[in-house]
Each structure stands twice: as structure tokens, then as C-alpha cells.
Design a protein around this motif. Sequence first.
Motif, PDB file in Angstrom:
ATOM      1  N   THR A  49       0.825  -1.205   0.000  1.00  0.00           N
ATOM      2  CA  THR A  49       0.000   0.000   0.000  1.00  0.00           C
ATOM      3  C   THR A  49       0.856   1.251   0.000  1.00  0.00           C
ATOM      4  N   ALA A  50       1.963   1.221   0.732  1.00  0.00           N
ATOM      5  CA  ALA A  50       2.873   2.371   0.762  1.00  0.00           C
ATOM      6  C   ALA A  50       3.408   2.680  -0.630  1.00  0.00           C
ATOM      7  N   ASN A  51       3.733   1.651  -1.381  1.00  0.00           N
ATOM      8  CA  ASN A  51       4.183   1.864  -2.766  1.00  0.00           C
ATOM      9  C   ASN A  51       3.095   2.524  -3.601  1.00  0.00           C
ATOM     10  N   GLU A  52       1.860   2.073  -3.422  1.00  0.00           N
ATOM     11  CA  GLU A  52       0.736   2.650  -4.161  1.00  0.00           C
ATOM     12  C   GLU A  52       0.531   4.117  -3.808  1.00  0.00           C
ATOM     13  N   LYS A  53       0.878   4.474  -2.559  1.00  0.00           N
ATOM     14  CA  LYS A  53       0.687   5.847  -2.087  1.00  0.00           C
ATOM     15  C   LYS A  53       1.898   6.743  -2.347  1.00  0.00           C
ATOM     16  N   GLY A  54       2.943   6.192  -2.931  1.00  0.00           N
ATOM     17  CA  GLY A  54       4.085   7.011  -3.318  1.00  0.00           C
ATOM     18  C   GLY A  54       5.167   7.182  -2.282  1.00  0.00           C
ATOM     19  N   LEU A  55       5.182   6.357  -1.244  1.00  0.00           N
ATOM     20  CA  LEU A  55       6.229   6.445  -0.231  1.00  0.00           C
ATOM     21  C   LEU A  55       7.506   5.773  -0.726  1.00  0.00           C
ATOM     22  N   VAL A  56       8.630   6.144  -0.132  1.00  0.00           N
ATOM     23  CA  VAL A  56       9.856   5.362  -0.272  1.00  0.00           C
ATOM     24  C   VAL A  56       9.726   4.158   0.643  1.00  0.00           C
ATOM     25  N   THR A  57      10.014   2.959   0.105  1.00  0.00           N
ATOM     26  CA  THR A  57       9.886   1.747   0.902  1.00  0.00           C
ATOM     27  C   THR A  57      11.180   0.945   0.906  1.00  0.00           C
ATOM     28  N   GLY A  58      11.471   0.349   2.059  1.00  0.00           N
ATOM     29  CA  GLY A  58      12.629  -0.522   2.201  1.00  0.00           C
ATOM     30  C   GLY A  58      12.271  -1.678   3.105  1.00  0.00           C
ATOM     31  N   CYS A  59      13.189  -2.595   3.262  1.00  0.00           N
ATOM     32  CA  CYS A  59      12.943  -3.716   4.171  1.00  0.00           C
ATOM     33  C   CYS A  59      14.255  -4.262   4.688  1.00  0.00           C
ATOM     34  N   ILE A  60      14.168  -5.022   5.779  1.00  0.00           N
ATOM     35  CA  ILE A  60      15.305  -5.768   6.315  1.00  0.00           C
ATOM     36  C   ILE A  60      14.822  -7.201   6.503  1.00  0.00           C
ATOM     37  N   VAL A  61      15.335  -8.109   5.688  1.00  0.00           N
ATOM     38  CA  VAL A  61      14.936  -9.517   5.745  1.00  0.00           C
ATOM     39  C   VAL A  61      16.188 -10.391   5.825  1.00  0.00           C
ATOM     40  N   CYS A  62      15.975 -11.657   6.173  1.00  0.00           N
ATOM     41  CA  CYS A  62      17.117 -12.564   6.356  1.00  0.00           C
ATOM     42  C   CYS A  62      17.027 -13.821   5.499  1.00  0.00           C
ATOM     43  N   ASN A  63      16.207 -13.773   4.460  1.00  0.00           N
ATOM     44  CA  ASN A  63      16.126 -14.826   3.457  1.00  0.00           C
ATOM     45  C   ASN A  63      16.182 -14.191   2.078  1.00  0.00           C
TER      46      ASN A  63
END
Length: 271
Positions: free
Chosen positions: A149-163
Amino acid sequence: MINTTEQESNYTQLDELTVGELLHHINQEDKTVAHSVEKAMPQIEALTEAVVEKMKAGGRLFYIGAGTSGRLGVVDASECPPTYGVPFDMVVGIIAGGDGAIRKAVEFAEDDFEQAWKDLEEYHISDKDALVGIAASGRTPYVIGGLRTANEKGLVTGCIVCNADSPVAAEAQFPVEVITGPEFVTGSTRMKAGTAQKLVLNMLSTTVMIQLGRVKGNKMVDMQLSNHKLVDRGVRMVMDEIQVDESTASDLLNQHGSVRKAVDAYRSIHS
């Protein structure tokens, strides 16, 4: 294909090992975490630069996660105001299930694709802000839905994952994938994966705050003077910076409320 964080531990019969053996093996596994983080440095840099750009323009940083990952985001966010003197809503950590989930797990809270954005809307989140999803597995619906949803709303998005190649990373514009491998206790991602996430969060928020001017030299000049230890540290910082005695430094700090303001006030008078 099973996620690497869910793969069988490299150790067997843990319940037959001595205390010393258990501690040694855990430590051996922990030693691998920093190397895993190092491999992800280009991704960490890209995410951090994107967050810095947003926050220099007046935006905020939000973390979302569930379980251990959510708690780590809440901890990192909650430490920014006392450490750097920033407003409490500049860095916000949100955990699936609400604040009660910080202490006690909320069943199935992480399985709702829609709830993260509902939680974020309470803070009037907008495209001025940045959102980082934290999920060791990279499969948490709460985080996937929030990022989508954040992408649809135009935000910058990131993540921290371990796979590697996870659904969460696929939703993030700036994914950080720290591949920590099997846990010492099979599937216990509060261990190596959690440590890796904490390291990345330390790097992200610290670098952001330095870039925002919240550190001078190597000192936390805007820290909140919320206990005797921090007051004593502040006094020493003022003494070192403007070469005054302890009494003068203490008076300046009491009068102005922060190291930065105390030093600036003194220099404005004595320049």
C-alpha cells in the motif's frame, strides 16, 4: 523451498550439551552475523541514502514488523528522541498487534495484510515519509501488505529480511537482504536474524541522524538529559568543547538544556 532461517540447525542434541559447550557454539554462530551484514552493505547504503533524502525534506521514518522484528523496530525508534533530541514522531516503530505485543505475543496479528496500513494511517503517513518493513522470514503478511500500500501511495519503501528472494523484498524499493543462515536453535530467528536486523537498524538510524546534523564531531550534542549519567556526560562534553571548568559547564547545561545550546550560547557571548 524452505527458507534458510527455517533450515535445520548445524548442531544436534543441544539438550545433551554442557553450558560451556552451548555458549561456545552460540558465540561461534554469532560471529558470522557481522560478515553477513557486510555482504549487504550496498543495499544498506542505498536504503539509507533514500531515507536521508526524505527526512532532510521534512519526512519521517516508519518501521513495521511483527514479533521480534517488530520489537526491534520499536526499540530503534524509541531510542532516537533521547539519543538525538528529535521529536517522538520523527522515527516511529509499529508492531503487529499494537503496543501490547511488545511484551506478549498477539496470536495471528502478523497474518493480516490490511492492518499495517490502518496502523500507519493513525500517524497521517504520506508520500513525504519512508517506510521500512522488518521481517526475518521475508514472508510476514502484515509487512507485505503495508509495503504494498505504501508503494501505491508514493512512499519510499525498504525492508530488512534474512532470506533471499522473499515476498517482502519484492515489495520494497530498497530491500536489504542479510542472509544469516540456519539458527542455532532451529527456526529461532530472535537469534542470528534478530542480531543482524539490530545491526542494520543501528547503522540506518545512526547514519540518518548524523546526516541530519544531530551529531557534532562524534558527540550526541542534542541528547536528552534524562538521568544523572547523561547530565554528567553532558557536563564533560561542554567542558571539552569550550574549555571551561565543571561548575561553569554545569550552570550552562542547566540553563540551556542541551550541550549544543549551552555551547552556542557561551560562544555567542564570548566570540
